[in-house]
Write an enzyme that holds these catalytic residues in place. Sequence first.
Site, PDB file in Angstrom:
ATOM      1  N   ARG A 236       0.987  -1.199  -0.218  1.00 12.59           N
ATOM      2  CA  ARG A 236      -0.108  -0.077   0.002  1.00 12.59           C
ATOM      3  C   ARG A 236       0.859   1.171   0.175  1.00 12.59           C
ATOM      4  O   ARG A 236       1.994   1.206   0.718  1.00 12.59           O
ATOM      5  CB  ARG A 236      -0.861  -0.062   1.237  1.00 12.59           C
ATOM      6  CG  ARG A 236      -2.109  -0.771   1.141  1.00 12.59           C
ATOM      7  CD  ARG A 236      -3.087  -0.093   0.423  1.00 12.59           C
ATOM      8  NE  ARG A 236      -4.625  -0.945   0.120  1.00 12.59           N
ATOM      9  CZ  ARG A 236      -4.583  -1.811  -0.750  1.00 12.59           C
ATOM     10  NH1 ARG A 236      -3.601  -2.047  -1.823  1.00 12.59           N
ATOM     11  NH2 ARG A 236      -5.692  -2.613  -1.071  1.00 12.59           N
ATOM     12  N   ASP A 260       4.094  -0.378  -7.070  1.00 10.22           N
ATOM     13  CA  ASP A 260       2.936  -0.556  -7.786  1.00 10.22           C
ATOM     14  C   ASP A 260       1.642   0.362  -7.061  1.00 10.22           C
ATOM     15  O   ASP A 260       0.626   0.592  -7.512  1.00 10.22           O
ATOM     16  CB  ASP A 260       2.720  -2.112  -7.519  1.00 10.22           C
ATOM     17  CG  ASP A 260       1.404  -2.419  -8.439  1.00 10.22           C
ATOM     18  OD1 ASP A 260       1.214  -2.148  -9.680  1.00 10.22           O
ATOM     19  OD2 ASP A 260       0.429  -3.090  -7.785  1.00 10.22           O
ATOM     20  N   GLU A 265      -3.373   8.030  -5.405  1.00 15.62           N
ATOM     21  CA  GLU A 265      -3.621   7.293  -6.838  1.00 15.62           C
ATOM     22  C   GLU A 265      -4.845   8.102  -7.589  1.00 15.62           C
ATOM     23  O   GLU A 265      -5.827   8.159  -6.836  1.00 15.62           O
ATOM     24  CB  GLU A 265      -3.901   5.668  -6.487  1.00 15.62           C
ATOM     25  CG  GLU A 265      -2.365   5.209  -5.925  1.00 15.62           C
ATOM     26  CD  GLU A 265      -2.527   3.617  -5.796  1.00 15.62           C
ATOM     27  OE1 GLU A 265      -3.666   2.788  -6.336  1.00 15.62           O
ATOM     28  OE2 GLU A 265      -2.057   2.883  -4.925  1.00 15.62           O
ATOM     29  N   HIS A 284      -0.674   0.133 -10.126  1.00 16.23           N
ATOM     30  CA  HIS A 284      -1.689  -0.293  -9.202  1.00 16.23           C
ATOM     31  C   HIS A 284      -2.250  -1.833  -9.692  1.00 16.23           C
ATOM     32  O   HIS A 284      -3.319  -2.073  -9.849  1.00 16.23           O
ATOM     33  CB  HIS A 284      -2.652   0.286  -8.512  1.00 16.23           C
ATOM     34  CG  HIS A 284      -3.126  -0.424  -7.101  1.00 16.23           C
ATOM     35  ND1 HIS A 284      -3.593   0.221  -6.261  1.00 16.23           N
ATOM     36  CD2 HIS A 284      -3.132  -1.565  -6.934  1.00 16.23           C
ATOM     37  CE1 HIS A 284      -3.951  -0.572  -4.904  1.00 16.23           C
ATOM     38  NE2 HIS A 284      -3.671  -1.772  -5.652  1.00 16.23           N
ATOM     39  N   GLY A 286      -1.041  -4.923  -9.491  1.00 19.64           N
ATOM     40  CA  GLY A 286      -1.136  -6.398  -8.544  1.00 19.64           C
ATOM     41  C   GLY A 286      -1.939  -7.293  -8.781  1.00 19.64           C
ATOM     42  O   GLY A 286      -1.781  -8.300  -9.166  1.00 19.64           O
ATOM     43  N   ALA A 287      -3.336  -6.763  -8.740  1.00 17.38           N
ATOM     44  CA  ALA A 287      -4.320  -7.863  -8.811  1.00 17.38           C
ATOM     45  C   ALA A 287      -4.852  -7.784 -10.120  1.00 17.38           C
ATOM     46  O   ALA A 287      -5.919  -8.558 -10.451  1.00 17.38           O
ATOM     47  CB  ALA A 287      -5.483  -7.435  -8.008  1.00 17.38           C
TER      48      ALA A 287
HETATM   49  P1  NAD Z   1      -2.140 -10.508   4.753  1.00 16.99           P
HETATM   50  O1  NAD Z   1      -3.119  -9.724   5.979  1.00 16.99           O
HETATM   51  O2  NAD Z   1      -2.500 -11.816   4.583  1.00 16.99           O
HETATM   52  O3  NAD Z   1      -0.881 -10.305   5.365  1.00 16.99           O
HETATM   53  C1  NAD Z   1      -0.301  -9.170   6.034  1.00 16.99           C
HETATM   54  C2  NAD Z   1       0.685  -9.702   6.953  1.00 16.99           C
HETATM   55  O4  NAD Z   1       1.588  -8.553   7.574  1.00 16.99           O
HETATM   56  C3  NAD Z   1       0.369 -10.418   8.192  1.00 16.99           C
HETATM   57  O5  NAD Z   1       1.009 -11.661   8.190  1.00 16.99           O
HETATM   58  C4  NAD Z   1       0.627  -9.501   9.551  1.00 16.99           C
HETATM   59  O6  NAD Z   1       0.935 -10.327  10.463  1.00 16.99           O
HETATM   60  C5  NAD Z   1       1.857  -8.662   9.119  1.00 16.99           C
HETATM   61  N1  NAD Z   1       1.977  -7.260   9.684  1.00 16.99           N
HETATM   62  C6  NAD Z   1       1.173  -6.640  10.173  1.00 16.99           C
HETATM   63  N2  NAD Z   1       1.766  -5.621  10.817  1.00 16.99           N
HETATM   64  C7  NAD Z   1       3.006  -5.693  10.675  1.00 16.99           C
HETATM   65  C8  NAD Z   1       3.998  -5.067  11.185  1.00 16.99           C
HETATM   66  N3  NAD Z   1       3.840  -3.814  11.866  1.00 16.99           N
HETATM   67  N4  NAD Z   1       5.278  -5.579  11.029  1.00 16.99           N
HETATM   68  C9  NAD Z   1       5.693  -6.598  10.328  1.00 16.99           C
HETATM   69  N5  NAD Z   1       4.442  -7.383   9.842  1.00 16.99           N
HETATM   70  C10 NAD Z   1       3.378  -6.790  10.063  1.00 16.99           C
HETATM   71  O7  NAD Z   1      -2.190  -9.580   3.764  1.00 16.99           O
HETATM   72  P2  NAD Z   1      -2.022  -9.669   2.067  1.00 16.99           P
HETATM   73  O8  NAD Z   1      -3.041 -10.117   1.400  1.00 16.99           O
HETATM   74  O9  NAD Z   1      -0.548 -10.543   2.170  1.00 16.99           O
HETATM   75  O10 NAD Z   1      -1.628  -8.361   1.721  1.00 16.99           O
HETATM   76  C11 NAD Z   1      -0.255  -7.615   2.029  1.00 16.99           C
HETATM   77  C12 NAD Z   1      -0.505  -6.243   1.388  1.00 16.99           C
HETATM   78  O11 NAD Z   1      -0.472  -6.262   0.048  1.00 16.99           O
HETATM   79  C13 NAD Z   1      -1.665  -5.535   1.918  1.00 16.99           C
HETATM   80  O12 NAD Z   1      -1.158  -4.291   2.344  1.00 16.99           O
HETATM   81  C14 NAD Z   1      -2.452  -5.348   0.739  1.00 16.99           C
HETATM   82  O13 NAD Z   1      -3.471  -4.409   0.853  1.00 16.99           O
HETATM   83  C15 NAD Z   1      -1.594  -5.459  -0.424  1.00 16.99           C
HETATM   84  N6  NAD Z   1      -2.224  -5.843  -1.573  1.00 16.99           N
HETATM   85  C16 NAD Z   1      -1.793  -5.394  -2.892  1.00 16.99           C
HETATM   86  C17 NAD Z   1      -2.340  -5.466  -4.181  1.00 16.99           C
HETATM   87  C18 NAD Z   1      -1.941  -4.684  -5.276  1.00 16.99           C
HETATM   88  O14 NAD Z   1      -2.803  -4.469  -6.079  1.00 16.99           O
HETATM   89  N7  NAD Z   1      -0.783  -4.334  -5.328  1.00 16.99           N
HETATM   90  C19 NAD Z   1      -3.184  -6.415  -4.206  1.00 16.99           C
HETATM   91  C20 NAD Z   1      -3.539  -7.039  -3.175  1.00 16.99           C
HETATM   92  C21 NAD Z   1      -3.168  -6.726  -1.725  1.00 16.99           C
END
Ligand code: NAD
Length: 533
Positions: A236, A260, A265, A284, A286-287
Amino acid sequence: MTERFRVLVTDDIDPEGVALLRAHPLIEVSEKPTRPAAEVLAEIGEFDAIIGRSATRISRELLQGGDRLRVVGRAGVGVDNVDLATATELGIAVINAPGGNTVSVAELAFGVLIGLARNLPQAWASMHAGRWDRSKLGGVELRGKTMAIVGVGRIGSEMARRARAFGMHVIGYDPYVGPGRFEELGIEPVARLAEALDRAEVLTVHVPLNNETRGMIGAPELARLPRNAFVLNLARGGVVVEDALTEALRAGRIGGAALDVFDSEPLAADHPLRSVPNLVLTPHLGASTRDAQRNVAIEACEAVRDALVTGDLSAAMNATSVGGAGMRELRPLLALADRLGRLGRALVPGALTSLEVRYTGARAEAPRPLLLAALQGAMRDVVERRAINLVNAQHVAAERGIETASTHVDGRGELGEEIELRLEGGERSIRVGGAVLGETHGRIVRIGPFRVDVAPRGVMLVLRNRDVPGVIGRVGTLLGEAGVNIAEYHQARLQVGGEALAAVTVDSRIPQDVIELLAGKPEILEVRQVDME
Ligand code: NAD
């Protein structure tokens, strides 16, 4: 006739998801393109659920206009477009599809990483410009390099699998993930972010954006990275500080970076990031794969279908956090907790001030959902416009100043899995208890100090009376004359001639005049009836 559920599908969600809804005999689908808010508002009142992507804003006004609305589905991860607080307040479940695009994000991350390692964007541009820059575009291998993954969740885990396939050494920083998970993924855990940074030849962040992660990778963190490190943010905007990254790239302190996601945005056409050297930018994406869009549509539609048809709220972001199968297994316990809540409430008239649940059994995840179910039972009919449910139970309780607590006693109760509720209100407090026998049959086994044994069915009459001869006969005759059929009659007492309690289940609600007749008998101290269906 069996109830049919009407689902409004909008924002062109993938047809495979929609087909899944249409295939269910109890679901009626109305599919519409993205429309102006006023048009959606005009018809939202007819629907039990709405599913969309981010284009349709699920505002407070829309939620309030949805008289029948019980579920909002989002085919995707982010729910920035949904007024979550209002949905929770109104007991509307909000369901997203967090898993469907995990692989797409990880694959894009590797795409851009290889792009950085081998200068692919520069090679592409120079070839199009008519040049042959072979000697200028030497790169590095990924094999043998250390990748530091910050946030080992869904996407972080997929990153680890791929990194290992590339022969990289993987270290991970995630204080919320247990050591077993690291081991399973072949990730070396590091306890401090600083250590991860010191060793990261590739740093990739996969954390949610929150107060703890905003600005998590700023100038001091970037300064710790080995020279020539690559930095990836596909999580994010805001996790990696844009200005600090720009500065580190311009100074040549790191080898390259890929973004990304951005603070704001879409990225402005003249944004300074667009001209930073060795920075790969994607809008953006990713998905943005066909597969991810199909997966998230299927995931969201399945979860909305289950929420409507079977009441399974396990996928709801604003409900209890028990997995799907777990929720099904808990159903008999949840039903019992709800009935105990109704019973306890009937015995504590006036405003409820506290409700505690104590669960004895082996399921560590049970206490919280049981508390919600007990609150739901205890507060039925207190929310005027909409029934109370597992989504809003805690919220409504807090609003009404009811203190709540749940405890877990690990092990087996005397009768198997047991639930005890303690309710307090006004001058009174009461304990009621139940047990699930044979995994499916809930029984009420305790009312105040009295041991009873009745199934929570039909309508339950609770009578406190003096233990004198003939009470059962007189109550039976009175109910019989009123045409009320008794299903079970359980009489309990603490000592001969003292106070006694009868728990009587009957097939239909007892008219008020009959209740008054019962209450008027000198040996009867109190009469309450509780609807158990
Ligand atoms: P998830 O909830 O499965 O994993 C997030 C992880 O971060 C968890 O394991 C959590 O314990 C850890 N975490 C939280 N706070 C933390 C901290 N302070 N220090 C270290 N670790 C910490 O989420 P996900 O589905 O793997 O998504 C991860 C990120 O990717 C999210 O921000 C999501 O919004 C983003 N995302 C981006 C796109 C894109 O299009 N680029 C698409 C999907 C998701």
